[in-house]
Design a protein around this motif. Structure first.
Motif, PDB file in Angstrom:
ATOM      1  N   THR A  56      -2.330  10.601  10.696  1.00  0.00           N
ATOM      2  CA  THR A  56      -3.011  11.212  11.843  1.00  0.00           C
ATOM      3  C   THR A  56      -4.315  10.489  12.194  1.00  0.00           C
ATOM      4  N   ARG A  57      -4.621   9.429  11.451  1.00  0.00           N
ATOM      5  CA  ARG A  57      -5.811   8.604  11.690  1.00  0.00           C
ATOM      6  C   ARG A  57      -7.099   9.409  11.487  1.00  0.00           C
ATOM      7  N   CYS A  58      -7.035  10.339  10.562  1.00  0.00           N
ATOM      8  CA  CYS A  58      -8.201  11.207  10.348  1.00  0.00           C
ATOM      9  C   CYS A  58      -9.337  10.492   9.617  1.00  0.00           C
ATOM     10  N   GLY A  59      -8.991   9.474   8.809  1.00  0.00           N
ATOM     11  CA  GLY A  59     -10.023   8.738   8.078  1.00  0.00           C
ATOM     12  C   GLY A  59     -10.454   9.378   6.775  1.00  0.00           C
ATOM     13  N   ASP A  60      -9.809  10.471   6.378  1.00  0.00           N
ATOM     14  CA  ASP A  60     -10.224  11.146   5.143  1.00  0.00           C
ATOM     15  C   ASP A  60     -10.060  10.258   3.907  1.00  0.00           C
ATOM     16  N   CYS A  61      -9.015   9.435   3.909  1.00  0.00           N
ATOM     17  CA  CYS A  61      -8.787   8.561   2.746  1.00  0.00           C
ATOM     18  C   CYS A  61      -9.892   7.520   2.626  1.00  0.00           C
ATOM     19  N   VAL A  62     -10.336   7.000   3.752  1.00  0.00           N
ATOM     20  CA  VAL A  62     -11.409   6.007   3.742  1.00  0.00           C
ATOM     21  C   VAL A  62     -12.686   6.627   3.181  1.00  0.00           C
ATOM     22  N   ALA A  63     -12.969   7.821   3.615  1.00  0.00           N
ATOM     23  CA  ALA A  63     -14.182   8.512   3.146  1.00  0.00           C
ATOM     24  C   ALA A  63     -14.085   8.874   1.676  1.00  0.00           C
ATOM     25  N   ALA A  64     -12.872   9.115   1.184  1.00  0.00           N
ATOM     26  CA  ALA A  64     -12.702   9.565  -0.200  1.00  0.00           C
ATOM     27  C   ALA A  64     -12.778   8.433  -1.214  1.00  0.00           C
ATOM     28  N   CYS A  65     -12.592   7.212  -0.767  1.00  0.00           N
ATOM     29  CA  CYS A  65     -12.498   6.087  -1.713  1.00  0.00           C
ATOM     30  C   CYS A  65     -13.859   5.769  -2.344  1.00  0.00           C
ATOM     31  N   PRO A  66     -13.994   5.931  -3.659  1.00  0.00           N
ATOM     32  CA  PRO A  66     -15.282   5.662  -4.301  1.00  0.00           C
ATOM     33  C   PRO A  66     -15.601   4.170  -4.404  1.00  0.00           C
ATOM     34  N   GLU A  95      -4.972  11.888  -2.655  1.00  0.00           N
ATOM     35  CA  GLU A  95      -5.256  13.320  -2.819  1.00  0.00           C
ATOM     36  C   GLU A  95      -5.935  13.909  -1.589  1.00  0.00           C
ATOM     37  N   SER A  96      -6.638  13.059  -0.839  1.00  0.00           N
ATOM     38  CA  SER A  96      -7.344  13.562   0.343  1.00  0.00           C
ATOM     39  C   SER A  96      -6.445  13.635   1.574  1.00  0.00           C
ATOM     40  N   CYS A  97      -5.277  13.048   1.500  1.00  0.00           N
ATOM     41  CA  CYS A  97      -4.406  12.923   2.671  1.00  0.00           C
ATOM     42  C   CYS A  97      -3.565  14.182   2.866  1.00  0.00           C
ATOM     43  N   ALA A  98      -3.876  14.907   3.910  1.00  0.00           N
ATOM     44  CA  ALA A  98      -3.184  16.172   4.164  1.00  0.00           C
ATOM     45  C   ALA A  98      -1.865  15.988   4.909  1.00  0.00           C
ATOM     46  N   SER A  99      -1.682  14.828   5.503  1.00  0.00           N
ATOM     47  CA  SER A  99      -0.491  14.618   6.337  1.00  0.00           C
ATOM     48  C   SER A  99       0.743  14.215   5.559  1.00  0.00           C
ATOM     49  N   GLY A 100       0.545  13.737   4.349  1.00  0.00           N
ATOM     50  CA  GLY A 100       1.668  13.218   3.572  1.00  0.00           C
ATOM     51  C   GLY A 100       1.924  11.742   3.796  1.00  0.00           C
ATOM     52  N   ALA A 101       1.101  11.095   4.620  1.00  0.00           N
ATOM     53  CA  ALA A 101       1.256   9.653   4.810  1.00  0.00           C
ATOM     54  C   ALA A 101       1.021   8.917   3.493  1.00  0.00           C
ATOM     55  N   LEU A 102       0.115   9.450   2.699  1.00  0.00           N
ATOM     56  CA  LEU A 102      -0.092   8.979   1.330  1.00  0.00           C
ATOM     57  C   LEU A 102       0.372  10.089   0.412  1.00  0.00           C
ATOM     58  N   SER A 103       1.225   9.762  -0.527  1.00  0.00           N
ATOM     59  CA  SER A 103       1.780  10.794  -1.405  1.00  0.00           C
ATOM     60  C   SER A 103       1.904  10.244  -2.812  1.00  0.00           C
ATOM     61  N   LYS A 104       1.002  10.673  -3.677  1.00  0.00           N
ATOM     62  CA  LYS A 104       0.981  10.161  -5.046  1.00  0.00           C
ATOM     63  C   LYS A 104       2.018  10.878  -5.893  1.00  0.00           C
ATOM     64  N   GLN A 105       2.969  10.087  -6.386  1.00  0.00           N
ATOM     65  CA  GLN A 105       3.997  10.626  -7.268  1.00  0.00           C
ATOM     66  C   GLN A 105       3.733  10.116  -8.687  1.00  0.00           C
ATOM     67  N   PRO A 106       3.815  11.005  -9.692  1.00  0.00           N
ATOM     68  CA  PRO A 106       3.471  10.598 -11.060  1.00  0.00           C
ATOM     69  C   PRO A 106       4.253   9.386 -11.551  1.00  0.00           C
TER      70      PRO A 106
END
Ligand code: SF4
Ligand code: SF4
Ligand code: SF4
Length: 183
Positions: A56-66, A95-106
């Protein structure tokens, strides 16, 4: 420092106190074109078309990256730039991505990108440089036997963290997907 300032020992190999301290201009005499870097989506991104649809181009992942290694591209979607630093695979972006575009699987690897050392490597020109090898936390970069052998990446050890890219004074390290990197 100019190349004339480099010391040439008995075995003919050029050395320097610190190759990374040399100006890029002085060292960019390497053979071959400067590697073009493909767009690298954040770790655990869905396949390209699915990612483009879901993001969704929200940018949350960019902001979350330490590590501050993510930025937005011209389309407004996030990309990883290995020249800007190393991904620690902490997972904060996913973890910050609410859209599911990024989805961490163990059980899923973060991605299949691997580093490749190109013909521009200073070692292929007789200059001793350990910058990428020193930066690699996986000990994945090995020297090719021979005075002008340069360095190469062991794709089995490389996890695509990117730590070797920005430290190379000759811009000799590029990223490829695992299948290309091991061929
Ligand atoms: S895994 Fe962590 S370090 Fe890597 S891009 Fe995501 S937030 Fe940044
Ligand atoms: S957090 Fe997810 S939806 Fe938002 S920009 Fe990043 S990848 Fe796209
Ligand atoms: S991208 Fe691969 S070769 Fe480069 S520092 Fe990371 S693990 Fe080592």
């Amino acid at each position: 420092m100019d190349l004339a300032d480099l010391h040439r020992p008995a075995d003919g190999a050029l050395t320097a106190m610190s190759a990374t301290s040399l100006s890029r201009r002085a060292l960019l005499f390497g053979r071959g074109p400067k590697p073009q870097q493909p767009s690298i989506r954040p770790p655990w991104a869905r396949p390209a078309s699915a990612f483009a649809d879901a993001c969704t181009r929200c940018g949350d992942c960019v902001a979350a990256c330490p590590e501050r290694v993510l930025s937005m591209d011209a389309t407004g979607r996030p990309v990883f730039d290995p020249a800007s630093g190393e991904c620690s695979f902490c997972g904060a972006c996913a973890e910050s991505c609410a859209s599911g575009a990024l989805s961490k699987q163990p059980s899923a690897p973060p991605w299949t990108w691997r580093a490749v050392v190109s013909e521009r490597c200073l070692g292929r020109q007789g200059v001793v440089c350990f910058s990428c090898q020193d930066a690699c936390p996986q000990q994945a970069i090995v020297r090719v036997p021979g005075r002008l052998g340069g360095l190469r990446v062991d794709a089995e050890r490389c996890n695509g963290c990117g730590a070797c890219v920005g430290v190379c004074p000759a811009a000799a390290v590029r990223f490829e997907c695992a299948a290309e990197a091991s061929s």
